[in-house]
Design a protein around this motif. Structure first.
Motif, PDB file in Angstrom:
ATOM      1  N   LEU A 174       9.396  -7.029   2.195  1.00  0.00           N
ATOM      2  CA  LEU A 174      10.650  -6.356   1.873  1.00  0.00           C
ATOM      3  C   LEU A 174      10.477  -5.153   0.957  1.00  0.00           C
ATOM      4  N   GLU A 175       9.446  -5.170   0.110  1.00  0.00           N
ATOM      5  CA  GLU A 175       9.242  -4.081  -0.844  1.00  0.00           C
ATOM      6  C   GLU A 175       7.801  -3.571  -0.796  1.00  0.00           C
ATOM      7  N   PRO A 176       7.309  -3.191   0.366  1.00  0.00           N
ATOM      8  CA  PRO A 176       5.900  -2.778   0.442  1.00  0.00           C
ATOM      9  C   PRO A 176       5.580  -1.560  -0.414  1.00  0.00           C
ATOM     10  N   LYS A 177       6.532  -0.645  -0.567  1.00  0.00           N
ATOM     11  CA  LYS A 177       6.266   0.533  -1.389  1.00  0.00           C
ATOM     12  C   LYS A 177       6.068   0.140  -2.850  1.00  0.00           C
ATOM     13  N   ASN A 178       6.894  -0.770  -3.339  1.00  0.00           N
ATOM     14  CA  ASN A 178       6.746  -1.221  -4.725  1.00  0.00           C
ATOM     15  C   ASN A 178       5.445  -1.988  -4.924  1.00  0.00           C
ATOM     16  N   VAL A 179       5.121  -2.857  -3.957  1.00  0.00           N
ATOM     17  CA  VAL A 179       3.888  -3.640  -4.062  1.00  0.00           C
ATOM     18  C   VAL A 179       2.671  -2.723  -4.041  1.00  0.00           C
ATOM     19  N   LEU A 180       2.695  -1.718  -3.161  1.00  0.00           N
ATOM     20  CA  LEU A 180       1.586  -0.764  -3.089  1.00  0.00           C
ATOM     21  C   LEU A 180       1.449   0.002  -4.399  1.00  0.00           C
ATOM     22  N   GLN A 181       2.572   0.455  -4.941  1.00  0.00           N
ATOM     23  CA  GLN A 181       2.553   1.194  -6.202  1.00  0.00           C
ATOM     24  C   GLN A 181       1.988   0.336  -7.329  1.00  0.00           C
ATOM     25  N   GLU A 182       2.430  -0.909  -7.405  1.00  0.00           N
ATOM     26  CA  GLU A 182       1.962  -1.806  -8.465  1.00  0.00           C
ATOM     27  C   GLU A 182       0.467  -2.078  -8.339  1.00  0.00           C
ATOM     28  N   ARG A 183       0.022  -2.291  -7.100  1.00  0.00           N
ATOM     29  CA  ARG A 183      -1.388  -2.631  -6.902  1.00  0.00           C
ATOM     30  C   ARG A 183      -2.295  -1.466  -7.293  1.00  0.00           C
ATOM     31  N   LEU A 184      -1.918  -0.253  -6.884  1.00  0.00           N
ATOM     32  CA  LEU A 184      -2.771   0.894  -7.178  1.00  0.00           C
ATOM     33  C   LEU A 184      -2.648   1.347  -8.629  1.00  0.00           C
ATOM     34  N   ALA A 185      -1.467   1.139  -9.221  1.00  0.00           N
ATOM     35  CA  ALA A 185      -1.280   1.544 -10.616  1.00  0.00           C
ATOM     36  C   ALA A 185      -2.140   0.723 -11.563  1.00  0.00           C
ATOM     37  N   SER A 186      -2.533  -0.469 -11.121  1.00  0.00           N
ATOM     38  CA  SER A 186      -3.332  -1.335 -11.988  1.00  0.00           C
ATOM     39  C   SER A 186      -4.690  -0.724 -12.327  1.00  0.00           C
ATOM     40  N   SER A 220      13.799   6.966  10.896  1.00  0.00           N
ATOM     41  CA  SER A 220      14.204   7.644   9.668  1.00  0.00           C
ATOM     42  C   SER A 220      13.007   7.774   8.737  1.00  0.00           C
ATOM     43  N   LYS A 221      13.126   8.686   7.783  1.00  0.00           N
ATOM     44  CA  LYS A 221      12.052   8.897   6.811  1.00  0.00           C
ATOM     45  C   LYS A 221      11.819   7.630   5.997  1.00  0.00           C
ATOM     46  N   ARG A 222      12.897   6.964   5.609  1.00  0.00           N
ATOM     47  CA  ARG A 222      12.760   5.748   4.805  1.00  0.00           C
ATOM     48  C   ARG A 222      12.005   4.666   5.567  1.00  0.00           C
ATOM     49  N   GLU A 223      12.399   4.418   6.827  1.00  0.00           N
ATOM     50  CA  GLU A 223      11.744   3.378   7.614  1.00  0.00           C
ATOM     51  C   GLU A 223      10.273   3.699   7.834  1.00  0.00           C
ATOM     52  N   ALA A 224       9.974   4.968   8.079  1.00  0.00           N
ATOM     53  CA  ALA A 224       8.582   5.368   8.300  1.00  0.00           C
ATOM     54  C   ALA A 224       7.757   5.175   7.031  1.00  0.00           C
ATOM     55  N   ALA A 225       8.329   5.511   5.876  1.00  0.00           N
ATOM     56  CA  ALA A 225       7.603   5.351   4.614  1.00  0.00           C
ATOM     57  C   ALA A 225       7.335   3.883   4.314  1.00  0.00           C
ATOM     58  N   VAL A 226       8.316   3.036   4.589  1.00  0.00           N
ATOM     59  CA  VAL A 226       8.149   1.599   4.356  1.00  0.00           C
ATOM     60  C   VAL A 226       7.033   1.038   5.241  1.00  0.00           C
ATOM     61  N   GLU A 227       7.048   1.413   6.518  1.00  0.00           N
ATOM     62  CA  GLU A 227       6.015   0.911   7.430  1.00  0.00           C
ATOM     63  C   GLU A 227       4.646   1.477   7.066  1.00  0.00           C
ATOM     64  N   ALA A 228       4.601   2.731   6.632  1.00  0.00           N
ATOM     65  CA  ALA A 228       3.326   3.319   6.206  1.00  0.00           C
ATOM     66  C   ALA A 228       2.766   2.558   5.005  1.00  0.00           C
ATOM     67  N   ALA A 229       3.645   2.145   4.094  1.00  0.00           N
ATOM     68  CA  ALA A 229       3.195   1.374   2.929  1.00  0.00           C
ATOM     69  C   ALA A 229       2.631   0.024   3.360  1.00  0.00           C
ATOM     70  N   ARG A 230       3.271  -0.620   4.344  1.00  0.00           N
ATOM     71  CA  ARG A 230       2.743  -1.894   4.854  1.00  0.00           C
ATOM     72  C   ARG A 230       1.347  -1.701   5.440  1.00  0.00           C
ATOM     73  N   ARG A 231       1.179  -0.622   6.195  1.00  0.00           N
ATOM     74  CA  ARG A 231      -0.128  -0.362   6.803  1.00  0.00           C
ATOM     75  C   ARG A 231      -1.170  -0.030   5.738  1.00  0.00           C
ATOM     76  N   ALA A 232      -0.735   0.641   4.684  1.00  0.00           N
ATOM     77  CA  ALA A 232      -1.657   0.939   3.589  1.00  0.00           C
ATOM     78  C   ALA A 232      -2.132  -0.354   2.926  1.00  0.00           C
ATOM     79  N   LEU A 233      -1.214  -1.281   2.702  1.00  0.00           N
ATOM     80  CA  LEU A 233      -1.591  -2.566   2.113  1.00  0.00           C
ATOM     81  C   LEU A 233      -2.553  -3.322   3.023  1.00  0.00           C
ATOM     82  N   ASP A 234      -2.293  -3.275   4.335  1.00  0.00           N
ATOM     83  CA  ASP A 234      -3.206  -3.921   5.283  1.00  0.00           C
ATOM     84  C   ASP A 234      -4.597  -3.302   5.198  1.00  0.00           C
TER      85      ASP A 234
END
Length: 246
Positions: A174-186, A220-234
């Protein structure tokens, strides 16, 4: 991504030789009482607009949505006695989101039964999945009206609640962008999103970080960004796994 697979789906597609409504009801563990009510649950508003006298599923969907949300909330409350409200909310959202319900609807062959009008026959994959999720909820409404709580509760437990994801998986979905940000910010890394292509078919967004990049296309830009974040986490998980086994 948290998705129900065809192997997880224990319900079979309808037999071509059986009455479609009886076969559909059997997959929900019930016997239909009013076939017209079941057909209403399978009727998109576009069809009702073109065929005089027919009714569409939106009222039944409203009922089924409320029932599904309440039953899933009740099950989560009982099964996760130590979980705080925020965690329960995330888990419920994953279990009743459009993608999860559409997976089940597709798995039991509902798309072949849904009645749509000419204006809706050009739906893309996303549009169809929205319709299928709506129909799933409408059918729960029908079962509630005809048979009450027990069969609806049993079906929801079997198809939805028995596959509760972990809280971490729910947040990732549900929040892949936040999870990605948190993981990389560490480790002090930064994340950047940019639109790399846009036309009448959709938007492509690329997310980049010091270790790589991932892209996705959506409506939409939002949906694409969310899916891109999921793929980044993968990709990050795959790289971490490869490094651990090197």
């Amino acid at each position: 991504m948290y998705r129900l697979t065809s192997k997880e789906n224990s319900l079979s597609a309808p037999s071509p030789d059986s009455d479609p409504i009886e076969a559909l009801a059997a997959r929900f563990g019930v016997t239909p009482i009013d076939a017209e009510l079941w057909w209403q649950a399978l009727t998109h508003p576009s069809y009702a607009n073109e065929v005089p006298g027919s009714k569409h599923y939106e009222r039944l969907e409203f009922l089924g949505d409320a029932i599904l949300g309440a039953l899933v909330a009740d099950e989560l409350y009982r099964r996760r006695p130590d979980a705080p409200p925020g965690e329960l909310t995330f888990l419920r959202s994953v279990l009743i989101r459009r993608e999860t319900l559409a997976d089940w609807a597709e798995g039991v062959g509902l798309r072949d039964l849904v009645r749509v009008g000419r204006s809706a026959r050009g739906f893309d994959a996303v549009g169809w999945r929205t319709v299928l999720a709506d129909v799933f909820e409408a059918l729960l409404g029908v079962i509630w009206l005809e048979h009450g709580l027990e069969p609806v509760q049993a079906f929801v437990r079997k198809t939805v609640v028995d596959r509760i994801p972990s809280y971490a998986d729910a947040r990732r979905e549900l929040e892949p962008k936040n999870v990605l940000q948190e993981r990389l910010a560490s480790d002090g890394s930064e994340v950047a999103y940019r639109v790399v292509h846009q036309d009448e078919h959709g938007v492509t967004v690329t997310v980049s970080w010091p270790g790589g990049e991932a892209s996705a296309t959506a409506r939409s830009k939002r949906e694409a960004a969310v899916e891109a974040a999921r793929r980044a986490l993968d990709a990050i998980d795959a790289e971490s796994g490869a490094g651990a086994h090197a």
